[in-house]
Scaffold this active site. Structure first.
Site, PDB file in Angstrom:
ATOM      1  N   HIS A  65      34.120  16.085  70.697  1.00 11.09           N
ATOM      2  CA  HIS A  65      34.762  17.362  70.642  1.00 11.09           C
ATOM      3  C   HIS A  65      34.176  18.124  70.338  1.00 11.09           C
ATOM      4  O   HIS A  65      33.179  19.229  69.795  1.00 11.09           O
ATOM      5  CB  HIS A  65      36.174  16.572  69.582  1.00 11.09           C
ATOM      6  CG  HIS A  65      34.888  16.605  68.382  1.00 11.09           C
ATOM      7  ND1 HIS A  65      33.994  15.130  68.158  1.00 11.09           N
ATOM      8  CD2 HIS A  65      34.806  17.000  66.666  1.00 11.09           C
ATOM      9  CE1 HIS A  65      34.118  15.049  66.180  1.00 11.09           C
ATOM     10  NE2 HIS A  65      34.322  16.172  66.162  1.00 11.09           N
ATOM     11  N   CYS A 222      34.108  16.517  58.466  1.00 10.28           N
ATOM     12  CA  CYS A 222      33.242  17.490  59.504  1.00 10.28           C
ATOM     13  C   CYS A 222      33.011  18.750  59.786  1.00 10.28           C
ATOM     14  O   CYS A 222      34.488  19.116  59.457  1.00 10.28           O
ATOM     15  CB  CYS A 222      33.576  15.910  60.231  1.00 10.28           C
ATOM     16  SG  CYS A 222      34.801  16.130  61.393  1.00 10.28           S
TER      17      CYS A 222
END
Length: 713
Positions: A65, A222
């Site tokens: 992603h 993250c």
């Protein structure tokens, strides 16, 4: 989420064998629907995200992603691989692959819905259904949280007007998945207190009705804040339910974050940080037993982390991460397996250098402007606080020089302070700054600052590991740690290690002053190679910090070093810019656009301007840049060019000794790098005719045509 994935974005028979091929196959579906505007540019962004940390997860899941300027709207593609594709998961290849594409300016609602998918991936029933699905339309409906539909039903639904807002669909999706993801998607709140078994969200309640329930607050984050952040949150909450522990998580994602109720934090018995970016407002969690790990540990080892924080609470331990205040230290994920001390040391040092650089830029350029306006005798001017004439340019020059000198005087203390900060969080700042100031006092210079930072950080880390009675925990980071650590660092710097380091610093300064001939050229080659090896990374920063450290007490040798370092650092972006101009067919359309910006970045001494090229083709770009940088560094030293400014590129040419030869050195290195990268890329294109079609699909017809030329036997 229904608009993000359709049957056209589902591939139940994904044939790719590598993660790059899998990402390309799924991304091509996005391009076909107009969701991605530049295939190669988008894949470069996916690869850059993958380089930060593998996106494979236990359980056969790969979730590449990124957020990219080449994405027109939030999109999700799904592929199922019979063979499996290696995305770096500990338990092997992934058979369920999700490619998430978010626009660079994605709105919060879409990112929140994407986070709901990340949570659902932790549901075994959901992943089992994906593995047995036989229809692309039904699979898209399952992923989007809708009831599975046949193709006819999907066509009918497509013509019907919407009956509910997208956020409501997200909430319904979460309900059907049996998780609290729908709450997150529907209201945009990733910190639902009821997920941990406290229906009222009461931080002081006892859900068991019996004795004390152990309570944990956690923060997950993250680098992109899209997937791993929420998967770690879901994993920790599920592990807490199994262990009979109350876990409340604050996911700090791309869509921002909702702060935990201060009462919930106050009632917590322990803290878990599962993060790969700094935890925001970390001071809220001070004074509690803490486990600090990377985000993947939060996904894969949630039960172990809960057991670990319970053990620390029983022993009365307070770790550095919990005792500190402010933002998280950049490193020290002590609980993450496989992290070597060499990597930690490098990151600690880079923490200090990164905070030092703004002082270098501000102070050094002000000093340079002072010299440019007032001449090289401006350093003898009296203090402007006592003597300043508004109409004289020399007074203004002296003002700039003296402001810059004061800013420059912070270099060593800031270096030491933020090395200690990188090791031990905010409690390391006081002893670090004290140690750095002592290094200046005893003339230990740049090397003394390095030593002081490491000593200060190590001292604070040692104190933080001591068992402390509960009543003293609150004053540890504010009173006890600064007091004790400053005393220890001061003693060691003044009486033990400071004087030997000062002697070494003097010897190094004398050596630089005497550099000439072959020795200077060799040093120029080494510095040039270091500046161009990682294009703004740790090795580049080491060479730059070495040069800047010499400016604190400048002499002829240190000024030559500074000139060589800046010249070599300008070569990579300038070479890539020139290469895209001379042989544009060897580069993608995105690279050609980046090449235009690289002219300005290179001229400004921003080596990072070459990173997009190196990320796409490191084996050809980096060696080419290194050779050119070595040539420029050697020539700059051979020409005895000097530089008093630590930054500025061609815009500080008037401050450079032998400026014409300096420009010749830069031009020579740029030409060498350009020639090499064109030669290497051209050999690849002509030697691999099968790549022509792929290049053409990427929108680079000229490169594709060239790639089809066969190699002579």
């Amino acid at each position: 989420m229904s608009g993000m994935i359709t049957a056209d974005l589902v591939d139940l028979d994904l044939a790719a064998e590598t993660k790059e091929a899998a990402a390309r196959s799924l991304a091509e579906r996005m391009v076909a629907l107009g969701r991605v505007t530049d295939l190669d540019g988008f894949l470069a962004d996916v690869a850059a995200r993958e380089a930060q940390m593998p996106t494979g997860l236990d359980g056969g899941i790969g979730i590449p992603h990124c957020r990219s300027a080449h994405v027109s709207e939030p999109t999700l593609a799904f592929g199922r691989s019979a063979r499996g594709v290696d995305f770096g998961a500990p338990d092997g290849p992934a058979d369920l692959i999700f490619l998430i594409a978010a626009p660079a300016g994605a709105d919060d609602a879409h990112l929140t819905i994407l986070s709901a998918l990340a949570r659902r991936l932790m549901d075994a029933d959901f992943t089992a259904a994906l593995r047995t699905a036989t229809d692309a339309t039904a699979t898209a409906s399952l992923i989007s949280g809708e009831e599975p539909q046949t193709g006819a039903e999907a066509d009918a639904a497509a013509t019907a007007p919407p009956t509910a807002p997208e956020a409501g669909a997200g909430a319904e999706a979460g309900t059907e998945a049996g998780t609290d993801a729908g709450v997150d998607a529907g209201v945009g709140d990733g910190t639902d207190a009821t997920a941990s078994g406290d229906p009222a969200g009461d931080p002081t309640g006892d859900s068991s009705g019996g004795g004390h329930v152990f309570r944990i607050v956690a923060v997950t984050s993250c680098p992109t804040g899209i997937a791993h952040t929420y998967m770690a949150a879901e994993s920790l909450e599920q592990a807490g339910q199994v262990a009979g522990v109350e876990v409340v998580v604050e996911p700090q994602g791309s869509a921002g974050f909702n702060r935990l109720d201060p009462a919930v934090i106050a009632a917590a018995d322990g803290v878990i940080f599962a993060h790969d970016v700094p935890v925001r407002e970390k001071e809220r969690f001070a004074g509690k037993p803490t486990v600090d790990v990377g985000v993947k540990a939060g996904i894969n080892r949630a039960a172990e982390l809960i057991a670990e924080v319970r053990g620390k609470a029983e022993r009365g331990e307070i770790t550095g991460a919990a005792a500190g205040t402010g933002h998280a230290s950049p490193v020290d994920n002590a609980g993450e397996p496989g992290e070597g001390y060499g990597n930690k040391l490098r990151t600690w040092l880079m923490s200090g250098v990164s905070y030092m650089v703004p002082f270098v830029a501000a102070g050094g350029l002000l000093i340079a402007l002072g010299f440019a306006i007032g001449g090289y005798t401006i350093d003898k001017a009296p203090s402007v606080a006592e003597h300043f004439i508004w109409t004289e340019h020399t007074s203004w020059a002296a003002l700039l020089f003296q402001i810059g000198g004061l800013a420059f005087s912070f270099l060593v203390p800031v270096l030491a302070g933020y090395i200690a900060y990188g090791m031990a969080d905010r409690p390391g700042l006081v002893p670090g700054f004290v140690g750095g100031s002592i290094a200046l006092t005893i003339n230990a210079g740049f090397l003394g600052g390095l030593a002081a930072g490491l000593i200060a950080g190590g001292t604070v880390m040692a104190i933080q590991r001591l068992k402390v009675p509960a009543p003293l925990r609150g004053i540890m980071p504010v009173v006890v740690i600064p007091l004790v650590s400053s005393a220890i660092v001061g003693f060691l710097m003044f009486l033990v290690v400071g004087k030997p380091i000062a002697s070494l610093q003097k010897a190094l300064t004398d050596w630089l002053s005497g550099l000439s001939g072959a020795n200077a050229i060799i040093l120029g080659v080494v510095l040039g190679l270091m500046m161009c090896f990682d294009l703004g990374g740790p090795l580049n920063k080491v060479a730059y910090a070495f040069a800047v450290g010499g400016l604190a007490n400048p002499n002829e040798g240190s000024l030559k070093v500074m000139a060589a370092v800046m010249a070599a650092g300008m070569v990579p972006p300038l070479a890539m810019a020139l290469a895209t101009t001379v042989r544009g067919k060897l580069f993608t359309r995105t690279e050609r656009e980046n090449g235009k910006a690289a002219w300005v970045l290179g001229a400004s001494f921003i080596t990072e301007g070459a990173i997009p090229f190196a990320a796409a083709d490191p084996l050809r770009v980096i060696p080419s840049a290194m050779v050119g940088g070595a040539v420029t560094g050697a020539l700059s030293m051979a020409f005895e060019c000097t530089l008093r400014a630590p930054h500025g590129g061609i815009f500080v040419i008037p401050l450079i000794g032998n400026p014409v030869l300096y420009l010749v050195a830069i031009a020579a290195g740029t030409a060498v790098s350009t020639g090499l990268v064109i030669l290497l890329k051209g050999a690849r294109k002509t030697g691999r005719p099968e790549q022509g079609a792929a290049a053409g699909a990427a929108g680079d017809g000229g490169a594709a045509a060239e790639a089809k030329v066969p190699v002579a036997a």
